[in-house]
Write an enzyme that holds these catalytic residues in place. Structure first.
Site, short mmCIF file in Angstrom:
data_model
loop_
_atom_site.label_atom_id
_atom_site.label_comp_id
_atom_site.label_asym_id
_atom_site.label_seq_id
_atom_site.Cartn_x
_atom_site.Cartn_y
_atom_site.Cartn_z
N GLU A 256 0.90 -1.17 0.00
CA GLU A 256 0.00 0.00 0.00
C GLU A 256 0.93 1.20 0.00
OE1 GLU A 256 -1.06 3.23 1.47
OE2 GLU A 256 -1.64 2.18 3.31
N CYS A 295 -1.28 8.77 3.18
CA CYS A 295 -1.12 8.16 1.86
C CYS A 295 -2.35 8.39 1.00
CB CYS A 295 -0.84 6.67 1.99
SG CYS A 295 -2.07 5.78 2.97
#
Length: 681
Positions: A256, A295
């Site tokens: 990720e 993120c």
């Protein structure tokens, strides 16, 4: 005296020699030191396999779900201790809430989903069963089982609590012991979390280990049953995934990675619309929450060129009101970056972006964070950039400043907006702000190819929206391309990603024994006692009852129609029914179900407490007036959720396979009934 952090390996805390100092992001003081003690990763893996795996597989899915719930409650009661430590990371109370209570909330969410949807035992039957022969004596199906390996979780610095817990929750449910490695710069908060978890005594020994510092040769020692997950930069993910041992043994690697997420203001929205302000608020929020260190933050704000000036002015106005400084000072809305090195990295990347983008807000020489000692902190002013020609500029689609930085990008057509979104080369999340459902229906299927999650925002959803940058336990977190290509979260999908899927072939009787779930065609158990008379512990999978028959009469059909108001012509109009594909009047499907229940239900009080649902209902063939029905009732599946009622009486869930046939032995209806059944003790 500052603390030397310790790793938790082999069931003991290791670390006494001070290594690199870890500084407060607020004032630069030393919070703790990483440890310089070397770690034996062979020991860590052996402990995980020999002790952790054994203890975890002694529990089943339901028991592990209960442990997750207990752990979430335990950590929630001690959250203020974590909040106090989290302040050193530069986080405001809101930022820390996302990290700390977002983490415990994820544990609660997974515990709830598992309790409701996972079976007892350590095997999930992923049907349906498929007959592989003409006589149904050979069939096949799929099962999911624990991999009997170890999960290594490598996490980023920005979410020291949630980052560990959101990976731990599905992994623990999947029966895999974990070795967590947080980013060193904020590992003091993760270490405090793991100390709490260890002190709770809730988890089996070896279920969770912690590495403070580097991973050494850990990845080189992993085996085929292990998995690796990573959260962090795309560059680091690319290096780790080509580790020779991971490649050689096909060890799953889930990444990720940070991505250049976008938010698109659709052309149907004008400055007078509520959605226009929602777009502005969303961009500013994603720039300032966690000081943009997410993120999922919005890095590219894609807007119609005719509204560019209006958007820029509104964002500037909101950013000008954001007070940056020590979160302990009243009125501060944005804290610091996590470290001085992060501050330097963001500054370097902003400088790169400014070579092809102009400054709209930020970069002030007189920027002064609020609070004492903040000159030594890692603060960074919110910075809004503008790229006038994003279709011909590469840097704004390639360079990510992982902080409170976003770039405005104008577009001249809808196709251009889609092209700009795609130039992120794969993102975790994208937002579309529109007031027109037709626009959403047009854009989302195209943009979805490049995004892991899409957030469609309008005035209707705004009141309950969790926002662009908030991953949720029940929805996928991850994305294609630059975003890493992996999947995290996503409800029980995440658990199943961590299990091993295998196809199984054999007789229905063998498949029933393996899956602990009755398979049609398997040998039945007929005890002579109605299964509804048996307590949960006494019931056997495959225990079955064949009822007497019952004829469906014209009087039944009329009575049911009058009672329910269902006067559909197929049940009452002889001439119209003759012209139908069935060629005759037929009984209501729900009349068949009701009469079937009348054939197998026991009227007197007993262990069966309640029927709370039907699954997989299919009306296979019509039942005509004068036809007879018969029911085969079979105990299909038992789930012990380890629950008790208010009186302390234990309960379990039983799924019954119901097969309704007509006088010719043909199946006319098929379904599962779910019941709550008392335990004897």
């Amino acid at each position: 005296m500052t603390q030397v952090l310790q790793s938790f390996i082999g069931g003991r805390w290791i670390g006494s020699q001070a290594a690199a100092p870890l500084h407060s992001a607020i004032n630069g003081t030393v919070v703790a030191h990483a440890h310089a003690d070397s770690l034996d990763f062979a020991e860590a893996l052996h402990f995980a396999r020999a002790t952790g795996l054994t203890g975890m597989l002694a529990l089943d899915f339901q028991q592990r779900a209960n442990a997750l719930k207990a752990l979430a409650k335990y950590l929630g009661e001690r959250k203020e201790e974590l909040y106090a430590i989290s302040a050193h990371t530069g986080a405001t109370r809101v930022d820390s809430w996302v990290d700390i209570e977002g983490g415990t909330g994820t544990l609660f969410a997974y515990a709830g989903m598992a309790t409701s949807e996972l079976p007892s035992g350590n095997l999930i039957h992923e049907g349906p069963v498929t007959s592989l022969g003409k006589k149904n004596t050979f069939a096949g199906t799929h099962i999911l089982v624990p991999r009997r390996g170890v999960a290594v979780h490598i996490n980023a610095f920005n979410f020291p609590v949630w980052g560990l817990l959101e990976k731990f929750a599905p992994t623990f449910l999947a029966g895999m012991p974990c070795i967590g490695k947080p980013a060193t710069s904020t590992s003091y908060l993760t270490e405090a979390l793991v100390r709490m978890i260890d002190a709770s005594g809730i988890l089996p020994k070896g279920a969770l280990q912690l590495i403070v510092g580097g991973t050494g040769d850990l990845l080189d020692r992993l085996e085929v049953t292990d998995v690796v997950t990573f959260t962090g930069s795309a560059d680091t993910a690319a290096k780790l995934r080509v580790n020779a041992n991971l490649v050689k043994n096909s060890i799953p690697f889930n990444a990720e990675a940070d991505s250049l997420n976008c938010a698109i203001l659709a052309p149907d929205v004008t400055p007078d619309d509520e959605e226009f302000d929602l777009f502005v608020k969303e961009v500013v929020r994603e720039m300032t929450v966690k000081a943009g260190q997410k993120c999922t933050a919005i890095r590219r704000a894609i807007v119609p060129r005719q509204h560019l000036d209006a958007v820029a002015e509104k964002i500037k106005a909101r950013l000008a009101k954001v007070v940056v400084g020590d979160p302990s000072v009243e009125g501060v809305k944005m804290g610091a970056l996590a470290s001085k090195s992060q501050q330097a990295d963001v500054a370097e990347r902003v400088a790169l972006l400014r070579q092809s983008a102009e400054l709209v807000f930020g970069g002030s020489a007189d920027f002064a964070p609020v609070g004492e000692g903040v000159a030594h902190g890692a603060f960074f002013q919110p910075t809004l950039l503008l790229c006038q020609n994003p279709m011909t500029t590469d840097s704004v689609h390639d360079v990510e400043a992982f902080g409170p930085v976003s770039t405005l990008m104008p577009y001249d057509s809808l196709d251009q907006a889609l092209a700009l979104a795609q130039r992120g080369k794969g993102s975790l999340v994208g937002s579309l702000i529109t007031k027109t459902p037709a626009v959403a229906a047009q854009l989302v299927p195209v943009v979805a190819a490049y995004h892991g999650r899409l957030h469609v925002l309008d005035r209707e959803s705004a009141g309950e929206s969790t926002g662009h940058g908030s991953p949720l336990p029940m929805l996928k977190h991850g994305g294609p391309g630059r975003a890493g290509g992996g999947e995290e979260l996503g409800g029980l999908r995440a658990v199943k990603h961590l299990l091993q899927r295998a196809a199984v072939q054999g007789s229905p009787t063998m498949l029933a024994a393996i899956t602990r779930e009755h398979v049609r065609g398997a040998k039945l158990i007929e005890t002579g006692t109605h299964p509804f008379r048996h307590y949960f512990e006494e019931l056997q999978i495959g225990e079955s009852l064949l009822t007497p028959t019952r004829q469906i009469t014209d009087a039944d059909v009329h009575a049911f129609g009058n009672l329910t108001g269902d006067m559909f012509y197929m049940h009452f109009d002889e001439e119209a029914a003759k012209a139908s594909p069935f060629g005759k009047r037929i009984a209501h499907g729900y009349l068949v179900l009701s009469d079937a229940a009348g054939l197998f239900v026991v009227a007197e009080p007993g262990p069966v407490l309640a029927n709370y649902g039907l699954d997989m209902l299919r009306f296979v063939k019509p039942v005509g007036i004068g036809d007879s029905i018969q029911v085969r009732l079979t105990c299909k599946r038992k789930i012990d959720r380890n629950k008790k009622d208010a009186n302390g009486q234990g309960q379990g869930v039983v799924a019954w396979d119901v097969e309704v046939t007509n006088q010719d032995g043909e199946v006319v209806a098929s379904y599962d009934i779910l019941t709550l059944v008392s335990k004897k003790l």
